[in-house]
Design an enzyme around this catalytic site. Structure first.
Site: not given
Ligand code: C5P
Length: 397
Positions: A208, A277, A287, A321, A335
């Protein structure tokens, strides 16, 4: 933090003396009051007029021809200082200070001061690594002097090695840190930062946009407040703060192992990392070749590290966070309860200036008792201290 603070800047005769002009500017920019003392040899590299103009104050130089004037001034400057910074500091001035020699304006004033002294050495690598210089540095450290280590690299003399004046930002940081309250002294804090990478094959991964900036700023702020900091970091391109214990990891599972290893010995955990996640269920050792077909990657669930910590939690304060795009506070509250947290820092990543990659953030902080505090757009460094203020309150409860 430096606003109104009185800084005496000692400049000595190193080729890096010109960088002291930048340091003066940086201090003045933070609204510190700066008075400069130069050694005679420093004036061979850069003129007093430069510092006079930048600091807006007269510059004191060695003037043996006017002994009456300087004898009085060295005491008044020594008393005036809230902090004394010597940058660049030559082997000569370090040696003199360690030996108690006070034979010019700078060494006399520094000997007469009760203010904390920060020394930023700059010299040839062989001079720096000379056991005599190292011994002198040790002597000064034992006497409470603070050092900002020189960097390694190419030196003005053409040699390579340690001796280049530290980054100006690090020098100013060190001065600033002296004015920060040490309310986390004796505490151990674990901070996670950055993204995780979940490999598909040897050259591809899922990740991310996390830059690690928020976590690194928190680690630095906690260090400055006296905490012992463990920083578990995913792959990022920024430099870690000095003086923290850094553990680099790639995947969420590696982060989990690293965090659990330290968990029993810490007082608080701040999970600022953007943990993936999901991870590819199968890893190809070679590869994966392109084909004419679409490709399907099956993703399996990663462990939720924070949830696991919430389950195992003893005395530790747990801070999470949340990066949200919709129903921001509703999701955050959920959460907080699900993961058994003490506090959750919520950023709405759809707002400009908040979330990933940027130097600023806009957050709401919710504590276990349901209390919500909103913080406007601010620098991640400044915000870190606000978050730690709340964390300190939770840690003393
Ligand atoms: O549930 P969500 O991923 O939005 O929660 C975010 C918080 O949980 C962050 O503090 C993040 O570091 C942590 N987290 C975790 N393990 C995961 C995912 C998120 O510890 N697998």
């Amino acid at each position: 933090m430096l606003k109104g603070k009185k800084v005496v800047l000692g400049v000595t005769g190193s080729i890096a003396a010109y960088k002291a002009a930048e340091i003066t500017r940086a201090l003045v920019k933070e609204r510190a009051l700066v008075k400069v003392i130069m050694t005679a040899s420093a004036t061979r590299f850069i003129t007093p007029l430069t510092f006079q103009t930048l600091s807006n104050n007269p510059v004191a130089v060695d003037m043996f021809e006017e002994p009456v004037a300087w004898e009085i001034e060295h005491i008044s400057l020594a008393k005036w200082a809230d902090v004394f910074l010597i940058a660049p500091a030559t082997a000569n001035v370090i040696g003199k200070m360690a030996a108690g020699i006070a034979d010019d304006m700078l060494t006399t004033t520094v000997m007469a001061t009760r203010a904390p002294v920060v020394v930023a050495p700059a010299m040839n690598v062989n001079m720096y690594t000379n056991p005599i210089t190292q011994h002198n540095i040790d002597v000064l450290k034992q006497n409470g002097y603070h050092f900002v280590q020189p960097e390694s690299g190419e030196l003005a003399c053409g040699d390579r090695g340690q001796g280049r004046l530290a980054d100006i930002k690090d020098i100013v940081d060190c001065v600033r840190s002296l004015f920060i309250k040490k309310d986390l002294a004796g505490k151990r804090i674990l901070v996670t930062a950055g993204p995780t990478r979940e490999p598909i094959d040897p050259v591809r991964y899922i990740s991310n946009y996390s830059s690690g900036k928020m976590g690194y700023a928190l680690a630095k702020a906690a260090r400055d407040r006296g905490a012992e900091v463990v920083l578990v970091s995913g792959p990022v391109s920024i430099s870690p703060p000095s003086g923290v214990m850094l553990e680099r990891i790639n995947t969420a599972e590696e982060m989990m192992r690293s965090v659990l290893k330290h968990f029993d010995n810490v007082d608080a955990v701040i999970m600022a990392a953007a943990v993936a996640d999901y991870r590819p269920m199968e890893y190809s050792e070679v590869k994966i070749k392109k084909s004419d077909e679409d490709m399907v990657v099956h993703l399996g669930k990663n462990p939720d590290i924070l949830k696991e910590l919430g389950f195992r939690k003893g005395k530790q304060v747990l801070i999470g966070f949340a990066a949200e795009t919709n129903d921001v506070m509703l999701n955050a509250g959920k959460k907080l309860r699900e993961k058994n947290l003490d506090m959750i820092v919520v950023n709405d990543v759809t707002q400009p200036g908040a979330g990933f990659e940027v130097d600023t953030n806009i957050v709401n902080v919710m504590t276990r008792d349901g209390d919500v505090k909103s913080f406007p757009l601010m620098d991640k460094g400044e915000l870190s201290h606000m978050i730690l203020d709340l964390a300190v309150d939770l840690m003393v409860r």
